[in-house]
Motif scaffolding. Structure first.
Motif, short mmCIF file in Angstrom:
data_model
loop_
_atom_site.label_atom_id
_atom_site.label_comp_id
_atom_site.label_asym_id
_atom_site.label_seq_id
_atom_site.Cartn_x
_atom_site.Cartn_y
_atom_site.Cartn_z
N ALA A 234 0.83 -1.20 0.00
CA ALA A 234 0.00 0.00 0.00
C ALA A 234 0.87 1.25 0.00
CB ALA A 234 -0.93 -0.01 1.21
N TYR A 235 1.92 1.27 0.82
CA TYR A 235 2.75 2.45 0.89
C TYR A 235 3.51 2.67 -0.41
CZ TYR A 235 5.96 6.02 2.49
OH TYR A 235 6.66 7.20 2.62
N THR A 236 3.94 1.60 -1.06
CA THR A 236 4.64 1.73 -2.34
C THR A 236 3.77 2.44 -3.35
OG1 THR A 236 5.96 -0.27 -1.97
CG2 THR A 236 5.69 0.45 -4.25
N TYR A 237 2.50 2.06 -3.42
CA TYR A 237 1.59 2.70 -4.37
C TYR A 237 1.20 4.11 -3.93
CZ TYR A 237 1.07 -1.19 -7.54
OH TYR A 237 1.32 -2.16 -8.50
N LEU A 238 1.11 4.31 -2.61
CA LEU A 238 0.82 5.65 -2.11
C LEU A 238 1.96 6.60 -2.47
CD1 LEU A 238 -1.10 7.40 -0.35
CD2 LEU A 238 0.31 6.75 1.61
N LEU A 239 3.20 6.15 -2.28
CA LEU A 239 4.37 6.96 -2.62
C LEU A 239 4.41 7.24 -4.12
CD1 LEU A 239 7.05 8.29 -1.83
CD2 LEU A 239 8.15 6.04 -2.07
N HIS A 240 4.12 6.23 -4.93
CA HIS A 240 4.13 6.41 -6.38
C HIS A 240 3.06 7.41 -6.81
CE1 HIS A 240 5.22 5.35 -10.46
NE2 HIS A 240 3.95 5.13 -10.75
N ALA A 241 1.88 7.30 -6.21
CA ALA A 241 0.80 8.23 -6.54
C ALA A 241 1.17 9.65 -6.15
CB ALA A 241 -0.49 7.81 -5.83
N PHE A 242 1.82 9.81 -5.00
CA PHE A 242 2.21 11.12 -4.52
C PHE A 242 3.23 11.75 -5.46
CE2 PHE A 242 4.74 14.00 -1.81
CZ PHE A 242 3.72 14.80 -1.31
N LYS A 243 4.23 10.96 -5.87
CA LYS A 243 5.24 11.48 -6.79
C LYS A 243 4.63 11.79 -8.15
CE LYS A 243 9.28 9.19 -4.75
NZ LYS A 243 10.34 8.16 -4.96
N GLN A 244 3.71 10.95 -8.59
CA GLN A 244 3.09 11.13 -9.90
C GLN A 244 2.34 12.46 -9.99
OE1 GLN A 244 3.40 8.92 -12.37
NE2 GLN A 244 2.00 9.79 -13.87
#
Length: 279
Positions: A234-244
């Protein structure tokens, strides 16, 4: 003149008989603070020796809780427990769906002291261990729009009892981000500020934008995922979404609008994610 007094007295009796005693709870009550008579009992329970550490354990359980009562129904967030349904109250207890949720310790017009019966520390026989929460009335809150207390914004709070599929994990994360966005929009409109702890994601809000904190298993939002691996996904995708979305150009000079758009863009991005990780 005597007849007028008699009629007035009779009408007041009739009103007291027909008035719903639960009406005094109508509206939104926000968590304000907690109190425990013998803090050493909690230190002993957690095997803590250093003063001040207790908040690390209590705050993820307590958080920024609320009790929202309207038209005979209630939405209640107490620690990790969210409940919604028919609301009833008497002089001693608040009940949701006929289940005792709080013991009433003290009631005043604008503040109440309640003992949350769902917390494990409050289920022994020693009153010195009891955690008492204080709630204050929020006169500004209404349910005409962006009502984050409603069940449709809190489906992700149902804690899984088993491993979840990757897509289910991302869907749960997306719902959390949606809740964060609704919470942010509502609170910033009403109070022109946001209590970060109420946004159950690792966000910190500053005058110039949002910061995503590093992953920490003590953060409250991680409790809604089954285990460490699910939290990490979940955090990996949260971080990716935030950077995106953070790399996109959001053109506004209003910092609250910037934060709202960033959360909205993260939500939109996560809704587009389709995950299929082979086992």
């Amino acid at each position: 003149m005597k007849k007028i007094y008699i009629l007035t007295f009779i009408s007041s009796i009739l009103f007291s008989c027909t008035s719903n005693p639960e009406d005094k709870w109508r509206g939104k009550w926000n968590f304000d603070s907690y109190k425990v008579e013998d803090i050493s009992q909690l230190y002993s329970y957690y095997n803590i020796s250093k003063s001040g550490e207790i908040d690390q354990y209590l705050m993820p359980l307590i958080g920024v809780d609320y009790l929202m009562v309207e038209d005979g129904n209630a939405n209640n967030l107490s620690g990790l427990n969210y409940s919604s349904g028919k609301f009833t109250a008497d002089d001693k207890y608040l009940k949701i769906n006929n289940k005792k949720v709080y013991e009433i310790i003290d009631y005043r017009k604008n503040s109440v002291k309640l003992k949350p019966l769902m917390l494990e520390f409050n289920q022994d026989d020693n009153p010195l261990n009891d955690i008492i929460l204080t709630f204050v009335s929020d006169d500004l809150y209404n349910t005409t729009e962006l009502d984050y207390t409603q069940p449709q914004y809190n489906k992700w709070r149902k804690i899984p009892t088993d491993k979840e599929e990757p897509q289910t994990i991302i869907d749960r994360l997306t719902q959390q981000v949606e809740y964060a966005r609704i919470y942010f929009e509502k609170e910033s409109k009403l109070h022109n500020k946001v209590k970060t702890i109420g946004v159950e994601l690792p966000f910190q809000f500053y005058r110039n934008g949002i910061v995503l904190e590093e992953y920490d298993p003590m953060q409250k939002w991680t409790n809604y995922f089954y285990d460490f691996d699910d939290q990490q996904l979940a955090y990996t995708y949260l971080l990716h979404a935030f950077k995106q979305v953070n790399s996109e150009q959001i053109k506004t000079d209003n910092i609250l609008e910037y934060d709202r758009l960033l959360l909205k863009n993260m939500e939109t991005y996560l809704k587009s994610v389709k995950v299929n990780i082979p086992k």
